[in-house]
Structures are given as C-alpha cells and as structure tokens.
Design a protein around this motif. Structure first.
Motif, PDB file in Angstrom:
ATOM      1  N   PRO A   1       0.836  -1.198   0.000  1.00 16.58           N
ATOM      2  CA  PRO A   1       0.000   0.000   0.000  1.00 16.58           C
ATOM      3  C   PRO A   1       0.875   1.254   0.000  1.00 16.58           C
ATOM      4  N   ILE A   2       0.316   2.350  -0.428  1.00 21.78           N
ATOM      5  CA  ILE A   2       1.046   3.619  -0.461  1.00 21.78           C
ATOM      6  C   ILE A   2       1.084   4.197   0.957  1.00 21.78           C
ATOM      7  N   VAL A   3       2.259   4.514   1.450  1.00 22.64           N
ATOM      8  CA  VAL A   3       2.430   5.056   2.786  1.00 22.64           C
ATOM      9  C   VAL A   3       2.773   6.534   2.650  1.00 22.64           C
ATOM     10  N   HIS A   4       1.994   7.376   3.343  1.00 25.63           N
ATOM     11  CA  HIS A   4       2.223   8.827   3.311  1.00 25.63           C
ATOM     12  C   HIS A   4       2.760   9.279   4.659  1.00 25.63           C
TER      13      HIS A   4
END
Length: 55
Positions: free
Chosen positions: A50-53
């Motif tokens: 998943p994209i981690v911000h």
C-alpha cells in the motif's frame, strides 16, 4: 570583448554543443541496453504494497 574572452566563449560553446552532438550520435548508434547487470530484474515488489504517506 577581449580576445581571451572570445576564445573562452568559443571553447565553451564547442565543449557544450560538441558534447550534446556526440551523446546524441552515441545514443543513435546504440539506443537500447544490450545486457543488464546481474540483479537488474524488476520484481514489482512496490506494486503489491500500500502507499504510505508521511502526513
């Protein structure tokens, strides 16, 4: 402009534009990499996570 300034201007122009022309000709003769180094295979691991911000 003095003669020294004109000489350095011409030298700089030849170096910059000559380098550009030489690199374009080199890319034209060999546009793609023939062989990749070991370990250069893309395994697409970043596509599964998943994209981690940071916000």
């Amino acid at each position: 402009m003095t003669a020294v300034a004109i000489t350095f201007l011409i030298l700089a122009l030849v170096l910059v534009w000559g380098g550009l022309i030489v690199s374009a000709l080199a890319l034209r003769s060999r546009p793609e990499v023939e062989r990749y180094p070991a370990g250069g295979i893309d395994d697409h691991r970043e596509d599964d996570a998943p994209i981690v911000h940071d916000t």
